[in-house]
Structure formats: structure tokens, C-alpha cells
Design a protein around this motif. Structure first.
Motif, mmCIF file in Angstrom:
data_model
loop_
_atom_site.group_PDB
_atom_site.id
_atom_site.type_symbol
_atom_site.label_atom_id
_atom_site.label_comp_id
_atom_site.label_asym_id
_atom_site.label_seq_id
_atom_site.Cartn_x
_atom_site.Cartn_y
_atom_site.Cartn_z
ATOM 1 N N GLU A 132 64.184 49.970 68.807
ATOM 2 C CA GLU A 132 62.959 50.697 68.458
ATOM 3 C C GLU A 132 62.065 49.858 67.552
ATOM 4 O O GLU A 132 60.839 49.813 67.724
ATOM 5 C CB GLU A 132 63.307 52.017 67.778
ATOM 6 N N ILE A 133 62.662 49.163 66.582
ATOM 7 C CA ILE A 133 61.865 48.316 65.696
ATOM 8 C C ILE A 133 61.290 47.134 66.470
ATOM 9 O O ILE A 133 60.132 46.750 66.276
ATOM 10 C CB ILE A 133 62.712 47.843 64.505
ATOM 11 N N ARG A 134 62.087 46.566 67.381
ATOM 12 C CA ARG A 134 61.616 45.397 68.119
ATOM 13 C C ARG A 134 60.370 45.700 68.963
ATOM 14 O O ARG A 134 59.522 44.833 69.179
ATOM 15 C CB ARG A 134 62.721 44.847 69.018
ATOM 16 N N LYS A 135 60.240 46.918 69.443
ATOM 17 C CA LYS A 135 59.050 47.298 70.200
ATOM 18 C C LYS A 135 57.774 47.104 69.381
ATOM 19 O O LYS A 135 56.680 46.984 69.926
ATOM 20 C CB LYS A 135 59.142 48.762 70.639
ATOM 21 N N HIS A 136 57.921 47.092 68.060
ATOM 22 C CA HIS A 136 56.766 47.028 67.161
ATOM 23 C C HIS A 136 56.778 45.749 66.324
ATOM 24 O O HIS A 136 56.205 45.721 65.234
ATOM 25 C CB HIS A 136 56.774 48.258 66.254
ATOM 26 N N ARG A 137 57.392 44.708 66.839
ATOM 27 C CA ARG A 137 57.641 43.508 66.044
ATOM 28 C C ARG A 137 56.351 42.828 65.577
ATOM 29 O O ARG A 137 56.354 42.106 64.580
ATOM 30 C CB ARG A 137 58.490 42.501 66.811
ATOM 31 N N THR A 138 55.222 43.044 66.278
ATOM 32 C CA THR A 138 53.973 42.403 65.864
ATOM 33 C C THR A 138 53.252 43.185 64.780
ATOM 34 O O THR A 138 52.210 42.741 64.289
ATOM 35 C CB THR A 138 53.028 42.225 67.070
ATOM 36 N N GLU A 139 53.781 44.326 64.411
ATOM 37 C CA GLU A 139 53.156 45.143 63.369
ATOM 38 C C GLU A 139 53.685 44.743 61.986
ATOM 39 O O GLU A 139 54.606 43.938 61.853
ATOM 40 C CB GLU A 139 53.413 46.623 63.662
ATOM 41 N N TYR A 140 53.116 45.333 60.976
ATOM 42 C CA TYR A 140 53.476 44.985 59.585
ATOM 43 C C TYR A 140 54.701 45.811 59.172
ATOM 44 O O TYR A 140 54.602 46.787 58.444
ATOM 45 C CB TYR A 140 52.282 45.259 58.680
ATOM 46 N N ILE A 141 55.878 45.382 59.650
ATOM 47 C CA ILE A 141 57.097 46.164 59.468
ATOM 48 C C ILE A 141 58.050 45.584 58.421
ATOM 49 O O ILE A 141 58.948 46.290 57.957
ATOM 50 C CB ILE A 141 57.837 46.367 60.803
ATOM 51 N N TYR A 142 57.874 44.329 58.067
ATOM 52 C CA TYR A 142 58.627 43.707 56.978
ATOM 53 C C TYR A 142 57.641 42.937 56.113
ATOM 54 O O TYR A 142 56.638 42.412 56.610
ATOM 55 C CB TYR A 142 59.705 42.744 57.508
ATOM 56 N N PHE A 143 57.941 42.856 54.834
ATOM 57 C CA PHE A 143 57.043 42.160 53.923
ATOM 58 C C PHE A 143 57.077 40.647 54.156
ATOM 59 O O PHE A 143 58.057 40.103 54.679
ATOM 60 C CB PHE A 143 57.407 42.475 52.476
ATOM 61 N N ASN A 144 56.032 39.981 53.723
ATOM 62 C CA ASN A 144 55.946 38.527 53.808
ATOM 63 C C ASN A 144 56.730 37.845 52.700
ATOM 64 O O ASN A 144 57.336 36.796 52.912
ATOM 65 C CB ASN A 144 54.486 38.078 53.714
ATOM 66 N N THR A 145 56.706 38.437 51.510
ATOM 67 C CA THR A 145 57.252 37.772 50.314
ATOM 68 C C THR A 145 58.491 38.470 49.766
ATOM 69 O O THR A 145 58.981 38.097 48.709
ATOM 70 C CB THR A 145 56.184 37.727 49.201
ATOM 71 N N ASP A 146 58.989 39.455 50.480
ATOM 72 C CA ASP A 146 60.092 40.270 49.977
ATOM 73 C C ASP A 146 61.078 40.540 51.111
ATOM 74 O O ASP A 146 60.721 40.512 52.290
ATOM 75 C CB ASP A 146 59.559 41.587 49.415
ATOM 76 N N HIS A 147 62.344 40.855 50.740
ATOM 77 C CA HIS A 147 63.384 41.078 51.748
ATOM 78 C C HIS A 147 63.350 42.483 52.329
ATOM 79 O O HIS A 147 64.008 42.740 53.335
ATOM 80 C CB HIS A 147 64.767 40.810 51.157
ATOM 81 N N HIS A 148 62.612 43.400 51.734
ATOM 82 C CA HIS A 148 62.587 44.777 52.218
ATOM 83 C C HIS A 148 61.680 44.935 53.439
ATOM 84 O O HIS A 148 60.849 44.088 53.726
ATOM 85 C CB HIS A 148 62.078 45.718 51.118
ATOM 86 N N TRP A 149 61.855 46.089 54.091
ATOM 87 C CA TRP A 149 60.905 46.494 55.123
ATOM 88 C C TRP A 149 59.775 47.277 54.488
ATOM 89 O O TRP A 149 59.869 47.763 53.363
ATOM 90 C CB TRP A 149 61.581 47.296 56.219
ATOM 91 N N THR A 150 58.670 47.386 55.223
ATOM 92 C CA THR A 150 57.560 48.213 54.781
ATOM 93 C C THR A 150 57.854 49.667 55.153
ATOM 94 O O THR A 150 58.807 49.968 55.876
ATOM 95 C CB THR A 150 56.256 47.778 55.471
ATOM 96 N N SER A 151 57.006 50.565 54.699
ATOM 97 C CA SER A 151 57.183 51.966 55.084
ATOM 98 C C SER A 151 57.008 52.150 56.587
ATOM 99 O O SER A 151 57.621 53.046 57.182
ATOM 100 C CB SER A 151 56.213 52.868 54.316
ATOM 101 N N LEU A 152 56.220 51.300 57.233
ATOM 102 C CA LEU A 152 56.064 51.396 58.687
ATOM 103 C C LEU A 152 57.343 50.962 59.397
ATOM 104 O O LEU A 152 57.759 51.581 60.381
ATOM 105 C CB LEU A 152 54.880 50.545 59.154
ATOM 106 N N GLY A 153 57.987 49.914 58.905
ATOM 107 C CA GLY A 153 59.275 49.533 59.461
ATOM 108 C C GLY A 153 60.304 50.636 59.295
ATOM 109 O O GLY A 153 61.066 50.956 60.218
ATOM 110 N N ALA A 154 60.318 51.246 58.112
ATOM 111 C CA ALA A 154 61.236 52.362 57.866
ATOM 112 C C ALA A 154 60.932 53.534 58.787
ATOM 113 O O ALA A 154 61.838 54.255 59.226
ATOM 114 C CB ALA A 154 61.143 52.799 56.402
ATOM 115 N N TYR A 155 59.650 53.712 59.095
ATOM 116 C CA TYR A 155 59.249 54.814 59.976
ATOM 117 C C TYR A 155 59.871 54.676 61.365
ATOM 118 O O TYR A 155 60.329 55.658 61.948
ATOM 119 C CB TYR A 155 57.725 54.858 60.085
ATOM 120 N N TYR A 156 59.888 53.467 61.892
ATOM 121 C CA TYR A 156 60.456 53.302 63.234
ATOM 122 C C TYR A 156 61.966 53.541 63.229
ATOM 123 O O TYR A 156 62.519 54.075 64.204
ATOM 124 C CB TYR A 156 60.096 51.923 63.783
#
Length: 332
Positions: A132-156
Motif C-alpha cells: 500500500e505504501i509503495r503505491k504512493h512512493r513518489t509522494e511525501y511519505i518519509y522525511f528527507n532529514t529524519d528516519h520517521h515517516w510523515t503523517s501521509l506515510g502513516a496514513y497509508y
């Protein structure tokens, strides 16, 4: 997977301040390995800097994953009346950026997660959100400078969980949100890389319309102090702490729903961005940080009438001894 309630596709621009999401065709999953685009990564200590972003490289072993599975099995085998047990393991960001050049640097997340699940009792409901996350891999789903996911990544991942739990996921189309700009995360703090400094993040959090009460608890059963779900005062490098006020040992959310569904999450910090979505589906959510809670966890579940239990950890935590020991230690 269950889609949002809006079937229209939206364009997405890969920017931290853009909220638009793409709804792919059902069962359309991009290839794991991307074509080599000529970009070269460089190790900086424990951080792999690639495409102006920082990443961790997962190489966890099957024996450690088996230990994690054994710990989750312990909770299922308690046979607490009416309690459903779920396990959701979160992939890390590099899983969705691997090019042909670097395909041998890491182990495939989907297979590693499924190996853990294969060692778990059949009664445990397993959620593997990788596809499910891979379907949205071009979106802003993980941070650039941090190891966490974004709230959008968590949403998927939340959408994957909803499918497993028989729930209808909220659509983000009409949900207002706020953004905290200028976030330089853990990878930047580790490396002080100018590349990462020049690619800062922003942290978006959603303002759900459901009326709710948020409480901070303690190790003492029954103690709850009213507070706020989001730490509005944080900023800059501390912006990820906006979710649930950071890594509280235990907190509770009560909503207006009266559907009899009451869930507890056992998590590390990845779970902070995930938990707020559950206010749309549950009448009570209790969030326990396995690293900080020292109370009688099982007694607390009984006292709060919890009937669903979700273990949600990132793939590194699921293959790390101290996290496994922390989860084991919750059983007194």
C-alpha cells in the motif's frame, strides 16, 4: 486495499508543503527495484545519503525477527477474553527508493516482515503495509532529514490496518491540517550534512473534526490528566514531537464514537504519527510507549476495557533486542 471515499485521481508534486495524494488503480504496485538513474549514494557514518535525503539500510536477521514474533505470541497466548491482537511492522524509507545500483545493500522489507508473521500464531492479525505504501512512493511519505515517516506515510499504513480490522478509513480530502516548517531531523543531527540541511522537511498534522478528550497517564492505573493530542508549541528540529506530545509513556484518547471498539497501541516513535488517525474509528485509544511505560500493562488493559491490541513498530525495532525486551517487559 480500501481506497479513500473520493475516486478522483490527483496530481502530486513532491514537496513537503503539498497535500495532494494520488489514488492508484487497485492492485497497481510499482516494482521494488527502480531503474538506475545515475545518482550515487554515500555513507556518512550510519546514514546513507542518496538523492539529497538520508536513509537507514535494513539488514536485520531472521533469528531476531523470530524473537520479535515470539514476544507478540506471548500476548496472544494470554487468551484475554475478547481481545484481538494485531501486528503491523513498518518499512523504512529506503525500501521505496532502491535503484538497481543499490539493490544488494538491503534486505527486502516485505519478505522480512512476512518472515516475522510466519513465526506468529495464526490468531494474530498481521498487517503488512509495504504494498500500500509503495503505491504512493513518489509522494511525501518519509522525511528527507529524519528516519520517521510523515503523517501521509502513516496514513497509508492506517489504510492497510483498516482493511485488516474491518474499518472504513477516513478520507483526507476534507480534513484541515497545519504544517510546522523548517524541520531538520535525526539524520541531519547525526551527520550535520550540508546536503540534508539544504533539503529541510515540514511536519503536517491533521485536525480531525471528531470531538475528543486527550489524557496523559502514569504507571498508576486509573490516573489520567487532561491535556492535548498535539504539542502545538514545538517547532524547528523538535517538530515531529507535535504528534501525541512526543514519546509519552502512556496516553489516552476518548472520542464521540460509541461503537464498542477500544484499542491499545504498543509502539516506538513511529506510532506517534499513526495513532491520531484512529480517532476516526475507535471510541477509546490508549497509546503505550514500550520504552517508557513501567506500569502493570495487562491490568491497565482490563481496567480500560480494551478489546483490541495493536503492536506497531518499524522494521528496525522489530529486529532490535532492546525493543523486543521492552515489549516482553510489559507483561508483569
Amino acid at each position: 486495499m480500501i481506497a479513500c471515499n473520493n475516486s478522483a485521481k490527483k496530481a502530486y508534486k513532491n514537496s513537503p508543503d503539498t497535500i495532494a495524494i494520488t489514488l492508484p488503480e487497485k492492485d497497481t504496485i510499482p516494482n521494488r527495484i527502480l531503474p538506475d538513474d545515475g545518482q550515487v549514494g554515500k555513507r556518512h557514518g550510519g546514514v546513507f545519503i542518496f538523492k539529497n535525503r538520508g536513509f537507514e539500510l535494513f539488514s536485520g536477521g531472521q533469528s531476531m525477527g523470530k524473537q520479535y514474533a515470539d514476544v507478540i505470541n506471548r500476548y496472544s497466548r494470554l487468551k484475554l477474553p475478547g481481545l484481538k491482537v494485531y501486528n503491523l511492522i513498518i518499512p523504512n524509507g529506503f525500501e521505496f527508493e532502491i535503484t538497481e545500483r543499490y539493490k544488494d545493500l538491503v534486505k527486502p522489507a516485505k519478505e522480512a516482515i512476512n518472515a516475522v508473521y510466519a513465526a506468529e500464531d495464526p490468531e494474530i492479525i498481521k498487517v503488512n503495509p509495504v504494498d500500500e505504501i509503495r503505491k504512493h512512493r513518489t509522494e511525501y511519505i518519509y522525511f528527507n532529514t529524519d528516519h520517521h515517516w510523515t503523517s501521509l506515510g502513516a496514513y497509508y499504513a492506517y489504510r492497510s490496518f483498516c482493511e485488516a480490522a474491518g474499518l472504513t478509513p477516513v478520507s483526507l480530502d476534507s480534513i484541515p491540517s497545519k504544517i510546522k516548517p523548517g524541520f531538520l531531523g535525526f539524520f541531519h543531527r547525526l551527520t550535520r550534512s550540508a546536503i540534508l540541511k539544504n533539503n529541510p522537511d515540514s511536519v503536517r498534522y491533521y485536525l480531525f473534526r471528531d470531538s475528543l478528550n486527550f489524557y496523559i497517564g502514569s504507571n498508576a492505573i486509573g490516573y489520567w490528566a487532561k491535556s492535548h493530542m498535539y504539542a502545538e508549541q514545538v517547532s524547528g528540529d523538535n517538530s515531529y514531537s507535535v504528534f501525541l506530545q512526543g514519546d509519552l509513556p502512556v496516553c489516552k484518547i476518548e472520542t464521540q464514537h460509541k461503537n464498542g471498539r477500544r484499542i491499545a497501541l504498543v509502539k516506538e516513535s513511529y506510532g506517534n504519527a499513526f495513532a491520531p488517525f484512529l480517532v476516526n474509528n475507535y471510541e477509546k485509544i490508549i497509546v503505550v510507549d514500550q520504552r517508557g511505560y513501567k506500569g502493570d500493562f495487562i491490568a491497565m488493559l482490563k481496567a480500560e476495557g480494551i478489546n483490541e491490541l495493536l503492536f506497531i513498530n518499524n522494521i528496525f525495532a522489530a529486529h532490535t533486542q532492546f525493543h523486543i525486551d521492552d515489549i516482553k517487559g510489559l507483561i508483569k
